[in-house]
Motif scaffolding. Structure first.
Motif, PDB file in Angstrom:
ATOM      1  N   ILE A 212       6.782  55.838  29.194  1.00  0.00           N
ATOM      2  CA  ILE A 212       7.044  54.822  28.168  1.00  0.00           C
ATOM      3  C   ILE A 212       8.505  54.381  28.208  1.00  0.00           C
ATOM      4  N   LEU A 213       9.413  55.337  28.304  1.00  0.00           N
ATOM      5  CA  LEU A 213      10.843  54.998  28.342  1.00  0.00           C
ATOM      6  C   LEU A 213      11.243  54.389  29.682  1.00  0.00           C
ATOM      7  N   ASN A 214      10.610  54.860  30.758  1.00  0.00           N
ATOM      8  CA  ASN A 214      10.961  54.331  32.082  1.00  0.00           C
ATOM      9  C   ASN A 214      10.711  52.831  32.189  1.00  0.00           C
ATOM     10  N   ILE A 215       9.569  52.360  31.670  1.00  0.00           N
ATOM     11  CA  ILE A 215       9.292  50.928  31.818  1.00  0.00           C
ATOM     12  C   ILE A 215      10.262  50.089  30.986  1.00  0.00           C
ATOM     13  N   CYS A 216      10.856  50.690  29.956  1.00  0.00           N
ATOM     14  CA  CYS A 216      11.847  49.962  29.150  1.00  0.00           C
ATOM     15  C   CYS A 216      13.160  49.777  29.901  1.00  0.00           C
ATOM     16  N   GLU A 217      13.406  50.615  30.895  1.00  0.00           N
ATOM     17  CA  GLU A 217      14.606  50.493  31.726  1.00  0.00           C
ATOM     18  C   GLU A 217      14.337  49.674  32.990  1.00  0.00           C
ATOM     19  N   ALA A 218      13.094  49.233  33.164  1.00  0.00           N
ATOM     20  CA  ALA A 218      12.729  48.525  34.388  1.00  0.00           C
ATOM     21  C   ALA A 218      12.640  47.020  34.159  1.00  0.00           C
ATOM     22  N   PHE A 219      11.461  46.502  33.813  1.00  0.00           N
ATOM     23  CA  PHE A 219      11.286  45.053  33.714  1.00  0.00           C
ATOM     24  C   PHE A 219      12.249  44.360  32.751  1.00  0.00           C
ATOM     25  N   PRO A 220      12.402  44.825  31.516  1.00  0.00           N
ATOM     26  CA  PRO A 220      13.293  44.081  30.611  1.00  0.00           C
ATOM     27  C   PRO A 220      14.740  44.038  31.090  1.00  0.00           C
ATOM     28  N   VAL A 221      15.230  45.130  31.669  1.00  0.00           N
ATOM     29  CA  VAL A 221      16.603  45.140  32.187  1.00  0.00           C
ATOM     30  C   VAL A 221      16.713  44.176  33.360  1.00  0.00           C
ATOM     31  N   TYR A 222      15.705  44.164  34.218  1.00  0.00           N
ATOM     32  CA  TYR A 222      15.714  43.344  35.435  1.00  0.00           C
ATOM     33  C   TYR A 222      15.581  41.851  35.117  1.00  0.00           C
ATOM     34  N   SER A 223      14.675  41.519  34.184  1.00  0.00           N
ATOM     35  CA  SER A 223      14.310  40.120  33.997  1.00  0.00           C
ATOM     36  C   SER A 223      14.756  39.496  32.677  1.00  0.00           C
ATOM     37  N   LEU A 224      14.960  40.291  31.631  1.00  0.00           N
ATOM     38  CA  LEU A 224      15.166  39.727  30.304  1.00  0.00           C
ATOM     39  C   LEU A 224      16.570  39.920  29.736  1.00  0.00           C
ATOM     40  N   GLN A 225      17.224  41.019  30.087  1.00  0.00           N
ATOM     41  CA  GLN A 225      18.531  41.377  29.534  1.00  0.00           C
ATOM     42  C   GLN A 225      18.544  41.232  28.006  1.00  0.00           C
TER      43      GLN A 225
END
Length: 530
Positions: A212-225
């Motif tokens: 759960i925490l890992n995906i929060c550091e993946a897509f949003p950091v990469y694409s949304l900031q």
């Protein structure tokens, strides 16, 4: 080592040798042995003094982080004191997207349970199947959805509690507003997602607290900031991992807020964006197309990020939205098995029409039927490896199909270009072979959607003795009065002029609407029956 009192999930996990390889070398994907993801997503905001910040908005109400924290704690007490939950129990949640659904989601994890969220439109038979598969003993439901819930008959279900003027509301009122979270392990199962298979038993996909925490550091950091000032919105249900991530996990991880709509029509989405200055929107390709047609009625200037997933984004939809707003829709592919998006783009590296690059935390490759990596620009199976991966419960044969040589095999046909970008070709079962030609349904759809009279379409293959399969297009016209045999011929002739003639739809059916799931994904299997 077993950690829960009820070890159903642990005991039914695939053995380590059947699980995919994981890529967790980066520091943001490493976690202590003991971890309850709720503490990072919710409790820490209170500890840091941000409890008064708005967390959830609707058209009717607004909840702060402190409101959600206290309500989740009270419900967690109900689980333990009144509903008899023991650690590891699965809890079914049945609700549209609303604040109480979110509070119950967090309460389950606080109490040491495992969440099984479901779509509001599921019927009693489907709910019974889920309950029997996951051996669920406790169900929480919105009272507005009580009719189907009350028809469930399962030897496993012991108690059902309702909120929205139900018994859960009464039980919650007298409970303390503080709660000591269950001391979960980072690799304890906290979530079971059911895949939407069209035949046979659905598959249960398990995910850990650390996932759960890992995906929060993946897509949003990469694409949304994201920042704490962002307001998220979207149409996918929270029972769908795309919706859970985009509308709960991502905004709360970054201390932002989310706007929830129980029945998110295009008009309501646009109204909320205009009135509440929403900044980030998650929805499906079909919805982006409809939203584009209504932009002259609403002000969406507050939007800064637009995300599409569920199925591939047609290039025409991307261009129409960009031409109207100047915003680039971020396409992405994810899966219930891998939890969220693993290939996508950001505004700096986006190529319109491409799904994108493997995001932070993931690797990808294209393979043939034997698992060999294919050359550049050759279509084949998409294989993924990263910080999350497929863990089917109690389905060893399906686990062996999805995970091969440490890689997750998604069932999608892709190709990779010279610059490393991944391009969607077809779902594995959406490739139409007609007279020896390989025709991807999405290619035909992408052409048809450029026609000025076509609102939506879905293409499937129909069995044919002479050609093997025929390309069949189910088309929704902007003006249904134009539907006629002659207009079918007009579209066919037009298609042959703008695309390879062998791809043209030999069969066209005009229909009033396409069958879709609650997440907006077109149900092509229903169209194949026509």
């Amino acid at each position: 080592m077993k950690h829960y009192t009820d070890n159903f999930a642990h005991d039914n996990l695939p053995s380590i040798d059947l699980q995919p390889d994981y890529l967790c070398d980066l520091p943001q994907f490493q976690h202590p042995e003991m971890l309850n993801c709720v503490e990072r997503l919710l409790d820490n905001h209170i500890k840091k003094g941000n409890g008064d910040a708005v967390c959830i908005r609707t058209f009717e109400e607004s909840w702060t982080y402190n409101n959600l924290f206290e309500k989740a704690n009270q419900i967690a007490h109900v689980f333990i004191d009144d509903l008899g939950l023991v650690s590891g129990n699965r809890v079914l949640l049945r609700s549209a997207n609303n604040p109480m659904m979110v509070a119950c989601w967090f309460a389950v994890l606080k109490a040491g349970g495992i969440v099984v969220s479901t779509m509001p439109l599921l019927r009693s038979k489907e709910l019974t199947t889920i309950i029997d598969c996951a051996e669920i003993s406790i169900a929480i439901s919105d009272s507005d959805l009580a009719d189907e819930m009350n028809q469930v008959e399962s030897k496993f279900l012991k108690i059902t509690s309702f909120f929205r003027n139900g018994d859960l509301d009464k039980l919650t009122q007298s409970k303390p507003k503080n709660f000591e979270n269950y001391h979960s392990k980072a690799d304890s199962v906290c979530l079971i997602g059911f895949t939407s298979g069209t035949t046979g038993l659905p598959k249960m996909t398990a995910h850990y607290h650390k996932d759960i925490l890992n995906i929060c550091e993946a897509f949003p950091v990469y694409s949304l900031q994201p920042t704490k000032d962002d307001i998220f919105i979207g149409s996918p249900p929270l029972g769908f991992t795309f919706g859970l991530g985009g509308l709960v996990l991502f905004p709360m991880y970054f201390g932002a807020s989310t706007f929830l709509i129980e029945k998110p029509s295009p008009d309501l989405l646009l109204k909320a964006i205009q009135e509440y200055k929403v900044t980030i929107c998650f929805t499906a390709p079909t919805a982006w197309r409809v939203l584009t047609t209504k932009l002259n009625e609403f002000n969406v200037s507050s939007l800064r990020k637009c995300v599409s997933a569920g199925e591939t984004l047609p290039l025409q939809v991307w261009h129409d939205w960009y031409d109207a707003t100047g915003l680039k829709i971020i396409d992405g592919i994810g899966s219930t098995e891998i939890l969220h998006i693993f290939i996508s783009s950001n505004e700096e590296n986006m190529i319109p029409g491409a799904t994108g690059l493997p995001i932070l935390g993931y690797e990808a490759k294209i393979i043939d039927e034997n698992g060999n990596e294919l050359p550049i620009n050759e279509s084949g199976k998409l294989a993924i490896k990263g910080i999350t991966g497929c863990k089917y419960l109690n389905r060893e044969e399906k686990q062996k199909e999805y995970v091969q040589n440490g890689w997750n095999i998604t069932g999608d046909i892709f190709k990779k270009d010279d610059n490393g970008y991944y391009w969607f070709v077809a779902r594995g079962d959406d490739m139409i072979i007609s007279s020896g030609y390989n025709i991807a349904a999405i290619e035909v759809e992408s052409v048809l959607l450029t026609h000025e009279d076509i609102l939506e379409c879905a293409v499937v293959g129909l069995p044919d003795e002479e050609r093997g399969m025929l390309v069949c297009a189910h088309i929704v016209l902007k003006d249904n009065n134009k539907a006629s045999v002659e207009f079918k011929k007009t579209i066919q002739q037009w298609f042959k002029q703008v695309a390879a003639p062998y791809k043209y739809p030999r069969v066209i059916n005009f229909i009033e609407s396409l069958p879709k799931t609650e997440t907006g994904k077109i149900q092509r299997f229903k169209l194949k029956k026509h």
